[in-house]
Design an enzyme around this catalytic site. Structure first.
Site, mmCIF file in Angstrom:
data_model
loop_
_atom_site.group_PDB
_atom_site.id
_atom_site.type_symbol
_atom_site.label_atom_id
_atom_site.label_comp_id
_atom_site.label_asym_id
_atom_site.label_seq_id
_atom_site.Cartn_x
_atom_site.Cartn_y
_atom_site.Cartn_z
ATOM 1 C CE LYS A 1 -1.952 3.471 3.251
ATOM 2 N NZ LYS A 1 -1.736 3.912 2.075
ATOM 3 C CD GLU B 1 13.814 0.797 8.510
ATOM 4 O OE1 GLU B 1 14.610 1.732 9.526
ATOM 5 O OE2 GLU B 1 14.759 -0.615 8.837
ATOM 6 C CB CYS C 1 13.561 9.060 7.258
ATOM 7 S SG CYS C 1 14.410 8.010 5.893
ATOM 8 C CD GLU D 1 10.390 12.944 11.229
ATOM 9 O OE1 GLU D 1 9.199 11.894 11.498
ATOM 10 O OE2 GLU D 1 11.411 12.301 10.431
HETATM 11 P P1 NAP Z 1 2.639 8.380 8.153
HETATM 12 O O1 NAP Z 1 1.408 8.898 7.829
HETATM 13 O O2 NAP Z 1 3.114 7.462 8.673
HETATM 14 O O3 NAP Z 1 2.085 7.476 6.584
HETATM 15 C C1 NAP Z 1 3.144 6.371 6.426
HETATM 16 C C2 NAP Z 1 2.525 5.215 5.929
HETATM 17 O O4 NAP Z 1 1.066 4.978 6.308
HETATM 18 C C3 NAP Z 1 1.704 5.751 4.399
HETATM 19 O O5 NAP Z 1 1.121 4.692 3.751
HETATM 20 C C4 NAP Z 1 0.232 5.811 5.187
HETATM 21 O O6 NAP Z 1 -1.708 6.134 3.966
HETATM 22 C C5 NAP Z 1 0.624 4.797 6.371
HETATM 23 N N1 NAP Z 1 -1.118 4.831 7.092
HETATM 24 C C6 NAP Z 1 -1.499 5.924 8.235
HETATM 25 N N2 NAP Z 1 -2.021 5.843 9.012
HETATM 26 C C7 NAP Z 1 -1.976 4.773 9.179
HETATM 27 C C8 NAP Z 1 -2.423 3.433 10.096
HETATM 28 N N3 NAP Z 1 -3.021 4.204 11.586
HETATM 29 N N4 NAP Z 1 -2.844 2.482 9.473
HETATM 30 C C9 NAP Z 1 -1.662 1.804 8.738
HETATM 31 N N5 NAP Z 1 -1.115 2.879 7.877
HETATM 32 C C10 NAP Z 1 -0.987 4.199 8.482
HETATM 33 O O7 NAP Z 1 4.208 8.751 7.358
HETATM 34 P P2 NAP Z 1 4.291 9.560 6.023
HETATM 35 O O8 NAP Z 1 3.784 11.518 6.882
HETATM 36 O O9 NAP Z 1 3.372 9.140 5.092
HETATM 37 O O10 NAP Z 1 6.082 9.860 6.394
HETATM 38 C C11 NAP Z 1 6.689 10.805 6.991
HETATM 39 C C12 NAP Z 1 7.575 9.947 8.105
HETATM 40 O O11 NAP Z 1 7.631 8.777 8.016
HETATM 41 C C13 NAP Z 1 8.537 9.873 8.958
HETATM 42 O O12 NAP Z 1 8.260 10.266 10.603
HETATM 43 C C14 NAP Z 1 9.519 10.344 8.290
HETATM 44 O O13 NAP Z 1 10.837 10.256 8.802
HETATM 45 C C15 NAP Z 1 9.238 8.380 7.976
HETATM 46 N N6 NAP Z 1 10.057 7.756 7.247
HETATM 47 C C16 NAP Z 1 11.618 7.227 7.624
HETATM 48 C C17 NAP Z 1 11.840 6.966 6.825
HETATM 49 C C18 NAP Z 1 12.786 5.354 7.463
HETATM 50 O O14 NAP Z 1 13.727 4.400 6.721
HETATM 51 N N7 NAP Z 1 13.153 5.281 8.848
HETATM 52 C C19 NAP Z 1 11.581 6.708 5.406
HETATM 53 C C20 NAP Z 1 11.250 8.008 4.932
HETATM 54 C C21 NAP Z 1 10.258 8.246 6.027
HETATM 55 P P3 NAP Z 1 -1.282 7.361 3.618
HETATM 56 O O15 NAP Z 1 -0.967 7.992 3.264
HETATM 57 O O16 NAP Z 1 -2.788 6.707 2.411
HETATM 58 O O17 NAP Z 1 -2.565 7.976 4.888
#
Ligand code: NAP
Length: 495
Positions: A188, A264, A299, A398
């Site tokens: 997804k 991650e 990240c 962050e």
């Molecule tokens: P996010 O809001 O957690 O979303 C990530 C993914 O999870 C999206 O596909 C989102 O879907 C889905 N999601 C959201 N709520 C969910 C739930 N309740 N249950 C299951 N899945 C759910 O994070 P983001 O804003 O997209 O990304 C930014 C974050 O990712 C930052 O904290 C960043 O540091 C982290 N990141 C970490 C790494 C690493 O390798 N450590 C790499 C890149 C990014 P939808 O968007 O479709 O709602």
């Protein structure tokens, strides 16, 4: 180098897939339709169909059938390798199209997508494909009456949930090792950036991947991601995104089938410059990438630049000169270093952090506001704060935007203490001209990745992931990633 006009022509001709990809074909989802918006102008790129929770179960069923009848895991590693190599070739054949698609969907600079993200996606498939017929299992030193074999087997059906900041890269960093290991995958993507993942699925099929092996479901995290977290049978779930969602998935795994879970998550990485550094120009150049690569939507963004007090003034001068040279604007223009932030609400969140920084006493040295409002896009200038202290919100949270802050320290011990004073532990950057200092401090930094005298996340051969609340039980890239998508089995035979 290609021009903006060249990429605009490609953009005009692009066709976007708008339905989930399940069991080898695009199938309209029964959930609510949703728009994907171009962050650089606020316009709708295309409207997509999303899945229902029942359809997630159907996708899992298709993946499970593919797993059970061995159409993929039953192939010799060399045969899987060939198909994954075909896919890598196809990604490169579609390099321009994928790069432009990603830029339109995610606001990321075209040069980054064309030079790095797409070729790296192809290389990731090649790396993992190349590894699968090189792994060796074990015969242990048992007694003469028994033969003991230790073998690896794929987990089964692996779910993957990916974020919007590196949409293709994140899909591939998970799909490549999981598929190479012989699993079936249900992925997804973030609803904000679905297009390159859908194209990846189509190209995988063209490359010869059997139907049902690689499926892409669409929909919000709250419904579709949640359904994957709660799924009672998926054997694995790999997630990249925020720490809050990651922790929720961990609980769901415990409450359902104890699926293997790899998380991650967020980061708050420090960039430390010791007083012995002579080449401050190089340090400043790397600090630019560390803070502003991908608009800081990264990240491992280094949003705490920690400079020893003796060199702080000199470093600040050089750093600010380089920040002033940065260009922000249309991400399809290869001359721009930074593009647009992913969506309006995210830009507003970053702007609120900037206001909080000012209120809590940090001083703005440059940037600090939205620019190019007339475009309808989400652009923020590269922003530098001075006088950052560890108690400030912008030093702890962050930010995920083009915002960094300068702070000082007086000793090695203090630098380590400040650097480690965070719930995160993804990455840390250290600059020093002294070899012993480099080794000593690298060991003390509580982060999964430490880069010395450069800003880097390593390469495909090195594991990537976080300590503390930046990660859980897993690493991306390298053969470590490949192995984590497999179970270990002991076979004990009486002779
Ligand atoms: P996010 O809001 O957690 O979303 C990530 C993914 O999870 C999206 O596909 C989102 O879907 C889905 N999601 C959201 N709520 C969910 C739930 N309740 N249950 C299951 N899945 C759910 O994070 P983001 O804003 O997209 O990304 C930014 C974050 O990712 C930052 O904290 C960043 O540091 C982290 N990141 C970490 C790494 C690493 O390798 N450590 C790499 C890149 C990014 P939808 O968007 O479709 O709602």
């Amino acid at each position: 180098m290609n021009t903006k006009e060249y990429y605009q022509e490609i953009a005009k001709k692009l066709e976007f897939d708008t339905d989930p990809f399940i069991n080898g074909k695009f199938v309209k989802g029964g959930g609510p339709a949703f728009d994907s918006i171009n962050p650089a102008n606020g316009k709708v790129i295309a409207t997509l169909s999303s899945n229902t929770v029942e359809e997630v179960y159907e996708a899992e069923k298709a993946a499970r059938e593919a797993f059970d009848d061995k159409r993929w895991r039953g192939l010799a590693p060399a045969e899987r390798k060939e198909i994954l190599f075909n896919l890598a070739d196809l990604l490169m054949e579609h390099r321009e199209e994928l790069a432009v698609m990603e830029t339109l969907d995610a606001g990321k600079p075209i040069t980054d997508n064309y030079e790095d993200d797409v070729p790296e996606a192809a290389d990731t498939f090649r790396f993992q494909a190349e590894a699968i017929d090189k792994l060796e299992d074990a015969v242990t030193a048992g007694d003469p009456d028994h033969l003991s074999l230790v073998v690896r087997e794929p987990l089964g059906v692996v779910g993957a949930i990916t974020p919007w900041n590196f949409p293709l890269g994140e899909a591939v960093i998970k799909a490549a090792p999981a598929l190479a290991a012989g699993n079936s995958v249900v992925l997804k993507p973030s609803s904000l950036t679905p297009f390159t993942t859908l194209r990846l699925a189509k190209l995988a099929s063209e490359a010869g991947m059997p139907d049902g092996v690689f499926n892409v479901v669409l929909g919000s995290g709250d419904t579709i991601g949640d359904a994957m977290g709660k799924h009672p049978e998926m054997e694995g779930l790999t997630f990249t995104g925020s720490t809050d969602v990651g922790k929720k998935l961990l609980i769901q795994a415990g409450e359902t089938n104890a699926k293997r879970i790899f998380l991650e998550m967020g980061g708050k990485s420090p960039f430390i410059i010791m007083p012995d550094v002579k080449d401050l120009d190089h340090a400043a150049e790397e600090a630019i990438g560390a803070a502003y690569w991908n608009m800081g939507e990264n990240c491992t963004a280094n949003s705490r630049i920690m400079v020893h007090k003796d060199i702080k003034d000199k470093f600040t001068e050089v750093f600010l000169e380089k920040v002033a040279e940065m260009t922000t604007g249309d991400p399809l223009d290869p001359d721009n270093d930074m593009g647009a932030l992913i969506e309006k609400s995210h830009m507003e969140k970053v702007l609120r952090y900037i206001e909080t920084g000012k209120k809590e006493g940090a001083e703005i040295l440059c940037g600090g506001g939205q620019i190019l409002k007339e475009t309808g896009g989400n652009f923020i200038e590269p922003t530098v704060f001075d006088g950052l202290t560890q108690d400030m919100t912008i030093a702890r949270d962050e930010i995920f935007g083009p915002v960094t802050g300068l702070m000082t320290f007086e000793s090695e011990e203090e630098a380590i203490k400040i650097a480690n004073d965070t719930r995160y532990g993804l990455q840390a950057t250290l600059f020093t001209d002294d070899l012993s200092t480099a080794h000593r401090m690298s060991r003390e930094l509580r982060a999964g990745n430490v880069s010395v005298n450069c800003y880097s996340e390593g390469d495909l051969g090195t594991p990537f992931g976080g300590y503390k609340q930046s990660g859980f039980f897993g690493r991306e890239n390298s053969v470590w990633a490949l192995r984590q998508y497999m179970e270990l089995k002991t076979i004990w035979i009486e002779l």
